[in-house]
Design a protein around this motif. Structure first.
Motif, mmCIF file in Angstrom:
data_model
loop_
_atom_site.group_PDB
_atom_site.id
_atom_site.type_symbol
_atom_site.label_atom_id
_atom_site.label_comp_id
_atom_site.label_asym_id
_atom_site.label_seq_id
_atom_site.Cartn_x
_atom_site.Cartn_y
_atom_site.Cartn_z
ATOM 1 N N ALA A 69 -9.144 -0.308 0.595
ATOM 2 C CA ALA A 69 -8.504 0.911 0.629
ATOM 3 C C ALA A 69 -8.785 1.681 1.506
ATOM 4 N N ALA A 118 -5.182 6.187 1.535
ATOM 5 C CA ALA A 118 -4.500 4.886 1.340
ATOM 6 C C ALA A 118 -4.670 4.359 -0.136
ATOM 7 N N LEU A 155 -3.127 -2.789 7.884
ATOM 8 C CA LEU A 155 -3.162 -3.609 6.382
ATOM 9 C C LEU A 155 -3.388 -5.112 6.860
ATOM 10 N N ARG A 156 -2.806 -5.746 7.940
ATOM 11 C CA ARG A 156 -2.996 -7.029 8.371
ATOM 12 C C ARG A 156 -4.480 -7.253 8.569
ATOM 13 N N ILE A 181 0.853 -1.176 -0.071
ATOM 14 C CA ILE A 181 0.014 -0.010 0.034
ATOM 15 C C ILE A 181 0.962 1.360 0.052
ATOM 16 N N ILE A 218 -4.053 0.606 -2.747
ATOM 17 C CA ILE A 218 -3.112 -0.657 -2.809
ATOM 18 C C ILE A 218 -2.563 -0.612 -4.001
ATOM 19 N N ILE A 253 -8.708 0.484 5.142
ATOM 20 C CA ILE A 253 -7.344 0.519 5.691
ATOM 21 C C ILE A 253 -7.192 1.845 6.018
ATOM 22 N N CYS A 272 0.571 1.355 10.036
ATOM 23 C CA CYS A 272 0.176 0.718 8.738
ATOM 24 C C CYS A 272 0.290 -0.579 8.370
ATOM 25 N N ASP A 273 1.243 -0.989 8.831
ATOM 26 C CA ASP A 273 1.460 -2.760 8.769
ATOM 27 C C ASP A 273 0.297 -3.573 9.491
ATOM 28 N N VAL A 297 -6.896 -6.943 5.525
ATOM 29 C CA VAL A 297 -6.576 -7.880 4.541
ATOM 30 C C VAL A 297 -7.412 -9.235 4.821
#
Length: 262
Positions: free
Chosen positions: A221, A242, A185-186, A154, A244, A224, A181-182, A189
């Motif tokens: 997105a 944000a 995202l997890r 992203i 992808i 996220i 952010c990490d 997703v």
């Protein structure tokens, strides 16, 4: 929680600089004429010489309080450990020369716009950028809601909106943003399948829908972005957008999934 205090009444740097220069000229004249008067046995010369020489020795200290800011820059100032305010608008300022600029993330380099070697000089000055910046974290391998490993990347555009929170409420606001952010995202997703799958509820309303990472990229997105924003509010950061940038099955199952789709 710190509250940002913007110092708007300190734009008198040019006036102060001119006064300091004049004071130095006067000090030099006092020293010269005072020494001449003392040589002639005049005691008034001593009263002229001492103040002049003192100012020549310590007169450089007030110059440390002169600060120049360009557009979209900020300087967070502390005085003997106490936060006194933020210079946030472009201009020529004069502040207490004993103030110290604070920016724990000044030398932190992420994979993002603005983090270039040419900015090293500004980093040592502890200035904070208020510009919109783009963070591109490394691609991550995450299992979707069906357990299939996918690789996703992203790009997050962000900016600092509260300098006091960014500096004092987290250890390093750039590293904090990257970590959040990490994590966001997890979390998002794992809610979606890579492609449309039956009997999958991605909205949480209890009904199956056709949401997927590939087919609902804009919705994903936005979720996220909202997830990251909730996590970084305490750091005084605004998440503008944000997106992808990369999405694919992980290499170990990519061939099998391609055959299945065909």
């Amino acid at each position: 929680v710190m509250t940002e205090k913007v110092l708007n009444n300190k734009k008198n740097g040019m006036l102060v600089m001119l006064l300091l220069i004049v004071a130095y000229i006067v000090a030099v004249l006092l020293t010269v004429f005072g020494s001449i008067a003392m040589d002639n046995g005049n005691l008034i010369g001593l009263a002229m010489f001492i103040p002049g020489i003192i100012w020549i020795v310590i007169g450089w200290v007030p110059f440390l309080g002169l600060k120049v800011l360009k557009p979209q820059e900020a300087l967070v100032l502390t005085l003997f450990g106490k936060y006194i305010g933020t210079l946030k608008d472009n201009g020529f300022y004069f502040v207490n020369p004993f103030c110290t600029a604070v920016n724990p993330a000044a030398k932190t380099k992420l994979n993002q716009s603005g983090d270039v070697k040419a900015a090293a000089a500004e980093a040592t000055g502890m200035k904070m950028s208020l510009k919109i910046m783009t963070l591109s974290n490394n691609k991550q391998k995450i299992n979707d809601c069906l357990g299939n490993p996918v690789e996703i990347g992203i790009a997050v555009t962000w900016r600092v909106v509260d300098t006091a929170k960014a500096v004092f409420d987290v250890d390093n606001y750039k590293e904090f943003l990257s970590l959040q952010c990490d994590a966001a995202l997890r979390n998002i997703v794992r809610i979606y399948p890579y492609d449309v799958a039956p009997n999958v509820d991605t909205t949480g309303d209890g009904h199956a829908d056709e949401g997927s990472l590939r087919g609902s990229s804009e919705v994903v997105a936005e979720r996220i972005r909202e997830e990251i924003q909730q996590r970084v509010d305490e750091a005084g950061i605004e998440i503008v957008e944000a997106r992808i940038t990369y999405l694919a099955y992980a290499t170990e199952i990519a061939a099998v999934m391609l055959q299945r789709q065909q």
